[in-house]
Write an enzyme that holds these catalytic residues in place. Structure first.
Site, short mmCIF file in Angstrom:
data_model
loop_
_atom_site.label_atom_id
_atom_site.label_comp_id
_atom_site.label_asym_id
_atom_site.label_seq_id
_atom_site.Cartn_x
_atom_site.Cartn_y
_atom_site.Cartn_z
N ASN A 142 15.79 -43.12 -20.62
CA ASN A 142 14.71 -42.97 -19.65
C ASN A 142 15.20 -43.56 -18.32
OD1 ASN A 142 12.38 -43.01 -18.16
ND2 ASN A 142 11.16 -44.15 -19.64
N ARG A 145 13.85 -38.52 -21.34
CA ARG A 145 12.50 -38.37 -20.80
C ARG A 145 12.61 -37.68 -19.45
NH1 ARG A 145 8.61 -42.53 -17.74
NH2 ARG A 145 6.75 -41.26 -17.84
N HIS A 176 2.15 -38.41 -19.01
CA HIS A 176 2.06 -39.32 -20.17
C HIS A 176 1.84 -38.52 -21.47
CE1 HIS A 176 0.34 -42.63 -17.31
NE2 HIS A 176 1.64 -42.83 -17.49
N ARG A 220 -1.14 -46.88 -7.36
CA ARG A 220 -1.47 -45.51 -6.95
C ARG A 220 -2.98 -45.36 -6.77
NH1 ARG A 220 1.75 -42.60 -11.73
NH2 ARG A 220 3.01 -44.46 -12.02
N GLU A 276 6.37 -43.91 -27.03
CA GLU A 276 6.86 -42.66 -26.42
C GLU A 276 8.31 -42.41 -26.81
OE1 GLU A 276 5.11 -44.52 -22.79
OE2 GLU A 276 5.03 -42.44 -22.11
#
Ligand code: AMP
Length: 407
Positions: free
Chosen positions: A7, A91, A180, A241, A386
């Protein structure tokens, strides 16, 4: 099968070496601050003391070499040979409209990831850099791209179309994609397994609450709506964010503050959200502790965050005509009883009742039910994984490609 999960961020490479047959983490680590004076390297191997050191690492390619040297070094005895690794899973944040599932990486796939650079400028370029560095270091092993967007491919047009001229969708693919995906998929699968529920008849709402946060409505195993949109900037308020805004605000800010577009982009991505509201921090632990000492702005940031969870969870009950479970996951979702309670309090009308004791006693790292026995809706905390989803997908795609080579 041993799978290596990669990742890559703009200045970091995270890795996990996973044995997919029994779903165990063999080793994991990270190279951070790539390109800085001193990069930080960490390795954690099952049954051993974690290792942390500084080293000058100038590029993603050097980071991959550092990781592979650690895995292959005779004193560490993690793998004997590079060929012990049977698949590398990467990823990739944005798969655009093209990728409904994980794919074996070839030149066409790399070009498509590059075409989505504009859609995820912070994520896709380092993701591709990581793929290229890993292919260079592990050239004879299948590399597989696993997309954050793929799970949301089932969104119907009424959920993914924006109210703007349709030609913008046709020309530029401006639509909701959702992110996600591997996390929402993983925790929903865990719920069906744990509660022995048939997924085709089960509706769940998954709340991935970390630095980035998104909530997804999953009906019969398929994502039918999700809070993030064209990019991971929209939906609920996040660490730094903004989440959703009235678009007119942007024109207004540009005019009043005389901002350039790139400053506006940076403000919305890096200086807004919990950090922007509180003026203090993006990290929920810091906000909670400061709010306890009476800081009004930190309390307001927490209030907005929890209100957004309540608002989206409630609306997804309507979207799916009812819901069997609400699931909390990721850093905040797994670790903060306070946020879980505050987000779902006063929702008895929808059949949600949190048991305060169970909520407070939920152990981080394990799946726990936190709703009361009389609650019509299950409320659960389920740790996300994940990397495991990426490893399993990489192993599956690699085996399929191996078999097709013999056809
Ligand atoms: P993630 O992006 O999934 O690593 O989540 C990071 C977020 O989880 C940060 O805002 C952390 O403050 C938050 N977090 C981690 N542990 C706790 C905790 N015990 N209580 C509240 N928030 C936490």
């Amino acid at each position: 099968m041993l799978a290596l999960v990669i990742n890559c961020g703009s200045s970091s490479v995270k890795y996990n070496l996973i044995e997919t047959t029994d779903e165990t983490d063999v080793c994991r680590g990270i190279v951070e601050r790539i390109g800085a004076d001193k990069s930080i390297v960490k390795h954690e191997t099952a049954g051993r003391k974690p290792l942390k050191y500084n080293k000058v690492i100038a590029s993603h390619s050097e980071a991959l070499h550092e990781i592979m040297n650690y895995l292959l070094s005779p004193e560490n005895k993690i793998i004997d040979d590079i060929s012990d690794i049977k698949a590398v899973g990467h990823r990739v944040v944005h798969g655009g409209e093209m990728f409904k599932e994980s794919v074996l990486i070839d030149d066409v796939v790399k070009e498509a990831i590059e075409q989505a650079f504009d859609l995820a400028p912070l994520h896709n370029p380092p993701n591709l850099r990581g793929i290229e560095a890993a292919q260079e270091r592990l050239p004879d092993i299948p590399h597989v791209a696993v997309f954050d967007t793929a799970f949301h491919h089932s969104l119907p047009p009424h959920a993914y179309l924006y109210g703007i001229p349709n030609r913008l969708y046709r020309r530029h693919k401006i639509r909701k994609y959702g992110f996600h995906g591997t996390s929402h998929y993983y925790v929903s699968q865990q719920y069906y397994k744990l509660k022995e529920k048939p997924k085709s008849q089960t509706n769940v709402i998954t709340c991935h609450l970390g630095n980035g946060a998104s909530i997804t409505a999953i009906k019969g195993g398929e994502s039918v709506d999700t809070t993030m949109g064209f990019t991971p900037l929209s939906g609920m308020v996040m660490g730094t964010r903004s989440g959703d805004l009235d678009p007119s605000i942007l024109f207004y800010i540009v005019e009043k503050e005389e901002l350039q577009l790139n400053s506006l982009h940076s403000m919305l991505n890096r200086k807004s959200g919990l950090l922007g509201i509180s003026g203090y921090a993006s990290d929920m632990r810091d906000l909670i502790s400061k709010a306890k000492n009476g800081d009004r702005h930190c309390q307001q940031a927490i209030d907005v965050f929890c209100y957004h969870i309540k608002k989206y969870v409630s609306s997804y009950f309507g979207v799916m005509n009812g819901c069997d479970a609400v699931i909390f996951t990721a850093g905040i979702g797994e670790n903060s009883p306070l946020i879980r309670k505050k987000a779902l309090e006063n929702m008895e009308y929808l059949g949600i009742e949190i048991d305060e004791k169970k909520n407070n006693e939920a152990k981080p790292g394990t799946a726990s039910i936190i709703s009361s026995d009389s609650s019509k809706v299950d409320v659960m905390v389920i740790p996300t994984n994940e990397e495991l989803v990426i490893a399993i997908d990489a192993a599956k795609v690699a085996s399929a490609s191996d078999q097709s080579a013999w056809i």
